[in-house]
Design a protein around this motif. Structure first.
Motif, PDB file in Angstrom:
ATOM      1  N   ASP A 169      32.899  31.127  39.423  1.00 14.94           N
ATOM      2  CA  ASP A 169      33.916  30.364  39.365  1.00 14.94           C
ATOM      3  C   ASP A 169      34.709  30.718  38.182  1.00 14.94           C
ATOM      4  O   ASP A 169      35.808  30.957  38.195  1.00 14.94           O
ATOM      5  N   ALA A 170      34.110  30.917  37.181  1.00 16.89           N
ATOM      6  CA  ALA A 170      34.624  31.244  35.889  1.00 16.89           C
ATOM      7  C   ALA A 170      34.984  32.443  35.740  1.00 16.89           C
ATOM      8  O   ALA A 170      36.269  32.768  35.145  1.00 16.89           O
ATOM      9  N   TRP A 171      34.443  33.487  36.282  1.00 13.78           N
ATOM     10  CA  TRP A 171      34.925  34.831  36.581  1.00 13.78           C
ATOM     11  C   TRP A 171      36.261  34.955  37.142  1.00 13.78           C
ATOM     12  O   TRP A 171      37.061  35.558  36.646  1.00 13.78           O
ATOM     13  N   LEU A 172      36.253  34.315  38.311  1.00 13.19           N
ATOM     14  CA  LEU A 172      37.463  34.513  39.365  1.00 13.19           C
ATOM     15  C   LEU A 172      38.704  33.572  38.624  1.00 13.19           C
ATOM     16  O   LEU A 172      39.931  34.075  38.799  1.00 13.19           O
ATOM     17  N   SER A 173      38.279  32.923  37.453  1.00 10.73           N
ATOM     18  CA  SER A 173      39.486  32.007  36.846  1.00 10.73           C
ATOM     19  C   SER A 173      39.993  33.027  35.801  1.00 10.73           C
ATOM     20  O   SER A 173      41.275  32.973  35.667  1.00 10.73           O
ATOM     21  N   MET A 232      38.907  43.962  35.596  1.00  5.41           N
ATOM     22  CA  MET A 232      39.482  43.376  36.765  1.00  5.41           C
ATOM     23  C   MET A 232      40.617  42.264  36.367  1.00  5.41           C
ATOM     24  O   MET A 232      40.645  41.478  35.543  1.00  5.41           O
ATOM     25  N   ALA A 233      41.672  42.755  37.177  1.00  6.28           N
ATOM     26  CA  ALA A 233      42.897  42.039  36.737  1.00  6.28           C
ATOM     27  C   ALA A 233      43.140  40.701  37.722  1.00  6.28           C
ATOM     28  O   ALA A 233      44.173  39.911  37.232  1.00  6.28           O
ATOM     29  N   TYR A 234      42.228  40.511  38.627  1.00 11.15           N
ATOM     30  CA  TYR A 234      42.661  39.475  39.671  1.00 11.15           C
ATOM     31  C   TYR A 234      41.981  38.212  38.598  1.00 11.15           C
ATOM     32  O   TYR A 234      41.178  38.200  38.022  1.00 11.15           O
ATOM     33  N   ARG A 235      43.005  37.100  39.045  1.00  9.32           N
ATOM     34  CA  ARG A 235      42.550  35.920  38.662  1.00  9.32           C
ATOM     35  C   ARG A 235      43.099  34.921  39.754  1.00  9.32           C
ATOM     36  O   ARG A 235      44.166  35.036  40.347  1.00  9.32           O
ATOM     37  N   GLN A 236      42.293  33.726  40.045  1.00  9.28           N
ATOM     38  CA  GLN A 236      42.587  32.843  41.063  1.00  9.28           C
ATOM     39  C   GLN A 236      42.657  31.380  40.444  1.00  9.28           C
ATOM     40  O   GLN A 236      41.327  30.840  39.667  1.00  9.28           O
ATOM     41  N   SER A 237      43.876  30.830  40.351  1.00  5.33           N
ATOM     42  CA  SER A 237      43.975  29.565  39.877  1.00  5.33           C
ATOM     43  C   SER A 237      43.323  28.230  40.534  1.00  5.33           C
ATOM     44  O   SER A 237      43.062  27.086  40.082  1.00  5.33           O
ATOM     45  N   LYS A 238      43.296  28.352  41.836  1.00  6.44           N
ATOM     46  CA  LYS A 238      43.175  27.436  42.820  1.00  6.44           C
ATOM     47  C   LYS A 238      41.599  27.000  42.978  1.00  6.44           C
ATOM     48  O   LYS A 238      40.711  28.027  43.535  1.00  6.44           O
ATOM     49  N   PRO A 239      40.962  26.051  42.469  1.00  3.49           N
ATOM     50  CA  PRO A 239      39.646  25.892  42.613  1.00  3.49           C
ATOM     51  C   PRO A 239      39.027  25.846  44.164  1.00  3.49           C
ATOM     52  O   PRO A 239      37.882  26.424  44.354  1.00  3.49           O
ATOM     53  N   GLU A 240      39.892  25.433  45.316  1.00  5.42           N
ATOM     54  CA  GLU A 240      39.420  25.396  46.380  1.00  5.42           C
ATOM     55  C   GLU A 240      39.401  26.892  46.893  1.00  5.42           C
ATOM     56  O   GLU A 240      38.433  27.219  47.871  1.00  5.42           O
ATOM     57  N   THR A 241      40.116  27.737  46.576  1.00  8.38           N
ATOM     58  CA  THR A 241      40.110  29.186  47.016  1.00  8.38           C
ATOM     59  C   THR A 241      38.812  29.907  46.393  1.00  8.38           C
ATOM     60  O   THR A 241      38.103  30.680  47.083  1.00  8.38           O
ATOM     61  N   ARG A 242      38.530  29.499  45.080  1.00  8.83           N
ATOM     62  CA  ARG A 242      37.372  30.160  44.489  1.00  8.83           C
ATOM     63  C   ARG A 242      36.258  29.575  45.298  1.00  8.83           C
ATOM     64  O   ARG A 242      35.244  30.404  45.517  1.00  8.83           O
ATOM     65  N   ALA A 243      36.130  28.358  45.402  1.00  6.68           N
ATOM     66  CA  ALA A 243      35.076  27.754  45.977  1.00  6.68           C
ATOM     67  C   ALA A 243      34.654  28.523  47.513  1.00  6.68           C
ATOM     68  O   ALA A 243      33.460  28.617  47.856  1.00  6.68           O
ATOM     69  N   ALA A 244      35.790  28.652  47.974  1.00  6.99           N
ATOM     70  CA  ALA A 244      35.680  29.301  49.497  1.00  6.99           C
ATOM     71  C   ALA A 244      35.228  30.717  49.500  1.00  6.99           C
ATOM     72  O   ALA A 244      34.291  31.095  50.200  1.00  6.99           O
ATOM     73  N   ILE A 245      35.621  31.571  48.592  1.00  5.02           N
ATOM     74  CA  ILE A 245      35.215  32.805  48.156  1.00  5.02           C
ATOM     75  C   ILE A 245      33.839  33.032  47.739  1.00  5.02           C
ATOM     76  O   ILE A 245      33.018  33.759  48.469  1.00  5.02           O
ATOM     77  N   ILE A 246      33.504  31.953  46.949  1.00  8.61           N
ATOM     78  CA  ILE A 246      32.006  31.897  46.321  1.00  8.61           C
ATOM     79  C   ILE A 246      31.091  31.582  47.318  1.00  8.61           C
ATOM     80  O   ILE A 246      29.917  31.901  47.743  1.00  8.61           O
TER      81      ILE A 246
END
Length: 106
Positions: free
Chosen positions: A70-74, A85-99
């Motif tokens: 979660d921290a990594w994707l943020s 890695m240039a990708y960042r995801q600000s939406k917690p719900e999107t990060r949670a679904a991917i994880i």
């Protein structure tokens, strides 16, 4: 007649759209720009066979779990300075679904 509410994308769809260009989840596939994410949950950081990691990853001393992912994707550079890695995801719900999707693959 109103249209039905749109169903949010599931983790597999989000992964394919946002991660699948650079990462595979099939260890039999060739390595892409990023390492395979097959078995990422519980794997030591910087330890995927067949992938050459950045110097920052060589110094990483942790195992990937939900909180680290979660921290990594943020913000990858905050977790490992110099990460490419240039990708960042600000939406917690999107990060949670991917994880959750990645955890299902373990």
């Amino acid at each position: 007649m109103p249209l039905p509410a749109a169903k949010p994308p599931d983790g597999a769809t989000l992964y394919k759209q946002q991660c699948g260009t650079c990462h595979t989840t099939d260890p039999a596939e060739p390595v892409r720009q990023g390492p395979s994410l097959a078995g990422i949950v519980g794997r030591p950081a910087g330890k995927a066979d067949g992938f050459r990691y950045s110097p920052g990853f060589a110094k990483a001393d942790f195992v990937w779990d939900d909180a680290r992912l979660d921290a990594w994707l943020s913000n990858p550079q905050e977790i490992i300075p110099g990460a490419v890695m240039a990708y960042r995801q600000s939406k917690p719900e999107t990060r949670a679904a991917i994880i959750a999707y990645l955890r299902e693959l373990n």
